[in-house]
Design an enzyme around this catalytic site. Structure first.
Site, PDB file in Angstrom:
ATOM      1  N   ARG A  12       0.726  -1.147  -0.198  1.00 38.59           N
ATOM      2  CA  ARG A  12      -0.055   0.419  -0.003  1.00 38.59           C
ATOM      3  C   ARG A  12       0.708   1.001  -0.082  1.00 38.59           C
ATOM      4  O   ARG A  12       1.435   1.747  -1.253  1.00 38.59           O
ATOM      5  CB  ARG A  12      -0.774   0.161   1.126  1.00 38.59           C
ATOM      6  CG  ARG A  12      -1.894   0.885   0.968  1.00 38.59           C
ATOM      7  CD  ARG A  12      -1.812   2.426   1.320  1.00 38.59           C
ATOM      8  NE  ARG A  12      -1.492   2.513   3.078  1.00 38.59           N
ATOM      9  CZ  ARG A  12      -0.956   3.232   3.515  1.00 38.59           C
ATOM     10  NH1 ARG A  12      -0.717   4.183   2.637  1.00 38.59           N
ATOM     11  NH2 ARG A  12      -0.627   3.588   4.752  1.00 38.59           N
ATOM     12  N   ASP A  13       1.663   1.543   1.231  1.00 39.86           N
ATOM     13  CA  ASP A  13       2.048   3.006   0.900  1.00 39.86           C
ATOM     14  C   ASP A  13       3.602   3.235   0.244  1.00 39.86           C
ATOM     15  O   ASP A  13       3.544   3.746  -0.832  1.00 39.86           O
ATOM     16  CB  ASP A  13       3.082   3.006   2.534  1.00 39.86           C
ATOM     17  CG  ASP A  13       2.919   4.498   3.275  1.00 39.86           C
ATOM     18  OD1 ASP A  13       3.651   5.233   2.592  1.00 39.86           O
ATOM     19  OD2 ASP A  13       3.257   4.117   4.265  1.00 39.86           O
ATOM     20  N   HIS A 204       4.610   4.608  12.855  1.00 39.84           N
ATOM     21  CA  HIS A 204       4.301   4.335  11.343  1.00 39.84           C
ATOM     22  C   HIS A 204       5.622   5.249  11.032  1.00 39.84           C
ATOM     23  O   HIS A 204       5.154   6.077  11.313  1.00 39.84           O
ATOM     24  CB  HIS A 204       2.649   4.275  10.932  1.00 39.84           C
ATOM     25  CG  HIS A 204       2.954   4.753   9.281  1.00 39.84           C
ATOM     26  ND1 HIS A 204       2.346   3.130   8.088  1.00 39.84           N
ATOM     27  CD2 HIS A 204       3.699   5.459   8.589  1.00 39.84           C
ATOM     28  CE1 HIS A 204       1.848   3.745   7.607  1.00 39.84           C
ATOM     29  NE2 HIS A 204       3.462   4.772   6.929  1.00 39.84           N
ATOM     30  N   HIS A 206       8.246   6.719   8.959  1.00 43.56           N
ATOM     31  CA  HIS A 206       9.294   7.067   7.307  1.00 43.56           C
ATOM     32  C   HIS A 206      10.354   7.335   7.290  1.00 43.56           C
ATOM     33  O   HIS A 206      10.988   8.229   8.768  1.00 43.56           O
ATOM     34  CB  HIS A 206       8.939   8.377   6.369  1.00 43.56           C
ATOM     35  CG  HIS A 206       7.539   7.356   5.721  1.00 43.56           C
ATOM     36  ND1 HIS A 206       7.530   7.390   4.588  1.00 43.56           N
ATOM     37  CD2 HIS A 206       6.067   7.142   6.135  1.00 43.56           C
ATOM     38  CE1 HIS A 206       6.269   6.283   4.765  1.00 43.56           C
ATOM     39  NE2 HIS A 206       5.125   6.599   5.503  1.00 43.56           N
ATOM     40  N   CYS A 237       3.762   9.049   0.899  1.00 48.53           N
ATOM     41  CA  CYS A 237       2.934  10.131   0.528  1.00 48.53           C
ATOM     42  C   CYS A 237       2.298  10.641  -0.837  1.00 48.53           C
ATOM     43  O   CYS A 237       3.474  11.927  -0.158  1.00 48.53           O
ATOM     44  CB  CYS A 237       1.965  10.848   1.678  1.00 48.53           C
ATOM     45  SG  CYS A 237       0.615  11.497   1.610  1.00 48.53           S
ATOM     46  N   ASN A 246       8.977   4.916   4.453  1.00 47.30           N
ATOM     47  CA  ASN A 246       9.030   3.795   5.078  1.00 47.30           C
ATOM     48  C   ASN A 246      10.303   3.103   5.876  1.00 47.30           C
ATOM     49  O   ASN A 246      11.247   2.350   5.256  1.00 47.30           O
ATOM     50  CB  ASN A 246       7.922   2.836   5.338  1.00 47.30           C
ATOM     51  CG  ASN A 246       6.390   2.911   5.244  1.00 47.30           C
ATOM     52  OD1 ASN A 246       6.128   3.575   3.294  1.00 47.30           O
ATOM     53  ND2 ASN A 246       5.675   3.207   5.947  1.00 47.30           N
TER      54      ASN A 246
HETATM   55  N1  COA Z   1     -13.383   4.962  -3.214  1.00 47.42           N
HETATM   56  C1  COA Z   1     -13.222   5.091  -4.897  1.00 47.42           C
HETATM   57  N2  COA Z   1     -13.720   5.582  -5.535  1.00 47.42           N
HETATM   58  C2  COA Z   1     -14.052   6.866  -4.670  1.00 47.42           C
HETATM   59  C3  COA Z   1     -13.926   6.552  -3.210  1.00 47.42           C
HETATM   60  C4  COA Z   1     -13.215   5.443  -3.217  1.00 47.42           C
HETATM   61  N3  COA Z   1     -13.257   5.159  -1.879  1.00 47.42           N
HETATM   62  N4  COA Z   1     -14.288   8.105  -2.237  1.00 47.42           N
HETATM   63  C5  COA Z   1     -14.743   8.555  -4.015  1.00 47.42           C
HETATM   64  N5  COA Z   1     -15.069   8.088  -4.921  1.00 47.42           N
HETATM   65  C6  COA Z   1     -15.231   8.098  -6.278  1.00 47.42           C
HETATM   66  C7  COA Z   1     -16.209   9.287  -6.084  1.00 47.42           C
HETATM   67  O1  COA Z   1     -17.446   8.299  -6.656  1.00 47.42           O
HETATM   68  C8  COA Z   1     -16.249  10.167  -7.735  1.00 47.42           C
HETATM   69  O2  COA Z   1     -16.394   9.205  -8.527  1.00 47.42           O
HETATM   70  P1  COA Z   1     -16.783  10.075 -10.034  1.00 47.42           P
HETATM   71  O3  COA Z   1     -15.472  11.690 -10.056  1.00 47.42           O
HETATM   72  O4  COA Z   1     -16.190   8.964 -11.121  1.00 47.42           O
HETATM   73  O5  COA Z   1     -18.299  10.410 -10.027  1.00 47.42           O
HETATM   74  C9  COA Z   1     -14.659  10.862  -7.039  1.00 47.42           C
HETATM   75  O6  COA Z   1     -14.056   9.870  -6.602  1.00 47.42           O
HETATM   76  C10 COA Z   1     -14.465  12.240  -6.030  1.00 47.42           C
HETATM   77  O7  COA Z   1     -15.156  11.552  -4.984  1.00 47.42           O
HETATM   78  P2  COA Z   1     -15.236  12.820  -3.546  1.00 47.42           P
HETATM   79  O8  COA Z   1     -16.192  12.219  -3.266  1.00 47.42           O
HETATM   80  O9  COA Z   1     -15.968  13.907  -4.065  1.00 47.42           O
HETATM   81  O10 COA Z   1     -14.270  12.942  -3.098  1.00 47.42           O
HETATM   82  P3  COA Z   1     -13.010  13.702  -3.716  1.00 47.42           P
HETATM   83  O11 COA Z   1     -12.817  14.042  -4.554  1.00 47.42           O
HETATM   84  O12 COA Z   1     -13.720  15.353  -2.145  1.00 47.42           O
HETATM   85  O13 COA Z   1     -11.685  12.824  -3.317  1.00 47.42           O
HETATM   86  C11 COA Z   1     -11.125  11.513  -1.800  1.00 47.42           C
HETATM   87  C12 COA Z   1     -11.672  12.335  -1.312  1.00 47.42           C
HETATM   88  C13 COA Z   1     -11.054  10.870  -0.140  1.00 47.42           C
HETATM   89  C14 COA Z   1     -11.895   9.866  -2.275  1.00 47.42           C
HETATM   90  C15 COA Z   1      -9.833  11.139  -2.527  1.00 47.42           C
HETATM   91  O14 COA Z   1      -8.952  12.411  -1.518  1.00 47.42           O
HETATM   92  C16 COA Z   1      -8.370   9.930  -1.950  1.00 47.42           C
HETATM   93  O15 COA Z   1      -9.189   8.850  -2.934  1.00 47.42           O
HETATM   94  N6  COA Z   1      -7.988  10.086  -1.714  1.00 47.42           N
HETATM   95  C17 COA Z   1      -6.881   9.197  -1.414  1.00 47.42           C
HETATM   96  C18 COA Z   1      -5.806   9.685  -0.121  1.00 47.42           C
HETATM   97  C19 COA Z   1      -4.890   8.117  -0.088  1.00 47.42           C
HETATM   98  O16 COA Z   1      -4.945   7.622  -0.395  1.00 47.42           O
HETATM   99  N7  COA Z   1      -3.426   8.796  -0.038  1.00 47.42           N
HETATM  100  C20 COA Z   1      -2.826   8.550   0.848  1.00 47.42           C
HETATM  101  C21 COA Z   1      -2.547   7.306   1.569  1.00 47.42           C
HETATM  102  S1  COA Z   1      -2.770   8.386   3.456  1.00 47.42           S
HETATM  103 ZN    ZN Z   2       3.146   6.402   5.111  1.00 50.15          ZN
END
Ligand code: COA
Ligand code: ZN
Length: 302
Positions: A12-13, A204, A206, A237, A246
């Site tokens: 994942r990370d 956790h 890094h 990240c 990490n």
């Molecule tokens: N899995 C899959 N798709 C997701 C989702 C999830 N958990 N959450 C939201 N989405 C999709 C929605 O369905 C939507 O899709 P569309 O554009 O096709 O309609 C789109 O993402 C936007 O949804 P929204 O609720 O408005 O989210 P956002 O654009 O505000 O983004 C997150 C918020 C949290 C979904 C996004 O920022 C994210 O996934 N971040 C990941 C952060 C990460 O992994 N960081 C590293 C680890 S710490």
């Molecule tokens: Zn991390």
């Protein structure tokens, strides 16, 4: 305290920040090999938006195709209810919720304030009630934020409490960009342990500034026995500037096993998996023991 729990986060990370998409089949093979090494927990993937983290867009396939060993907890990172629905459909053992102590980093990472994230977590907790999935709560930027700098310890304590209130079985304190110093780790972990003597806490780290393993030793001294680490030292990240890997799993296991801590992991097997995976990635990874060998590996005199 002797037994230390090693939790692998490379899939994942590690893979979320690689330049290239690692094919699903290779991810599954990697996790299957890791499962055989005796690790206590494996973070398999994250159920986040595929637009935010395209490298993990195959989360369902990976989660459902891996072989699951009875002694290993298979966890997955989720940011919202949609993530919880996906994790439940794939029968993950645990969901790892993530919110940052720093509002600024939380906005960058998941596009909402920390408070809004916790409102989401209450919904996730209600949604998962009655299912077998355990909840772990991660606090990113616990030891420092690349945007805000120092983090208020009081806020960390308050957010741990909020995780407990929504039913988290454990909490992870994450040093997202390697800003923790060993002194800080000891002091904060002592306070946390005093307040919650029995709460399963994971650290956790890094290794961004080379303090990772020193931080582990101070965490252990403060009574913390669970550590996240990443094969080969991959990781970072994508939403934090200057993020790097990490602490490296085989380096951590190597250090602790030569200090007589009790671990379940087979170090030789882990090193072999790390070497194979480095070849597969086609780039040099930060891990050190995989290059130098163990301290017990001696060289012939000519
Ligand atoms: N899995 C899959 N798709 C997701 C989702 C999830 N958990 N959450 C939201 N989405 C999709 C929605 O369905 C939507 O899709 P569309 O554009 O096709 O309609 C789109 O993402 C936007 O949804 P929204 O609720 O408005 O989210 P956002 O654009 O505000 O983004 C997150 C918020 C949290 C979904 C996004 O920022 C994210 O996934 N971040 C990941 C952060 C990460 O992994 N960081 C590293 C680890 S710490
Ligand atoms: Zn991390």
């Amino acid at each position: 305290m002797n037994r230390i729990y090693i939790q692998e986060v490379a899939a994942r990370d590690g893979l979320q920040i690689e330049d290239q998409f690692v094919p699903t089949e290779d991810k599954v093979k990697l996790i299957n090999k890791l499962s055989e090494t005796g690790l206590d927990k494996i973070e398999v993937t994250s159920f986040v938006s595929p637009k935010a983290v395209p490298n993990l867009r195959d989360a369902e396939e990976v989660m459902t195709q891996i072989d699951r060993h009875p002694g290993v907890t298979y966890t997955t990172l989720i940011p919202n209810v949609k993530g919880a629905e996906r994790a439940l459909a794939c029968q993950a053992d645990e969901v790892n919720l993530v919110a940052s102590v720093s509002d600024t980093h939380n906005m960058k990472n998941v596009r909402r304030t920390t408070d809004e994230s916790f409102t989401n977590f209450e919904q996730i907790s209600s949604y998962l009630k009655g299912s077998k999935i355990q909840i772990n709560g991660t606090l990113a930027t616990t030891f420092g934020c690349p945007f805000e700098g120092e983090i208020d310890e009081h806020r960390v304590m308050t957010l741990i409490d909020r995780y407990i209130n929504i039913g988290a079985a454990g909490v992870t304190l994450a040093d997202t960009t390697g800003m923790a110093t060993p002194k800080q780790v000891y002091e904060l972990c002592r306070k946390v342990r005093r307040q919650w003597p029995d709460l399963p806490i994971t650290l956790h780290f890094h290794n961004t500034r080379g303090m990772g393993l020193a931080n582990v030793m101070e965490g252990i001294r403060a009574g913390i026995d669970r550590y996240d680490a990443s094969l080969g030292g991959l990781g970072g990240c994508p939403f934090a500037p200057g993020a790097t890997g990490n602490i490296c799993t085989e380096d951590l296991v190597h250090m602790l096993s030569f200090m007589d801590y009790e671990l379940n992991v087979d170090l030789d097997q882990l090193i072999a998996v790390s070497k194979d995976f480095e070849q597969q990635l086609g780039r040099e990874v930060p891990g050190q023991v995989m290059k130098a060998g163990k301290i017990s590996d001696l060289f012939p005199v000519d």
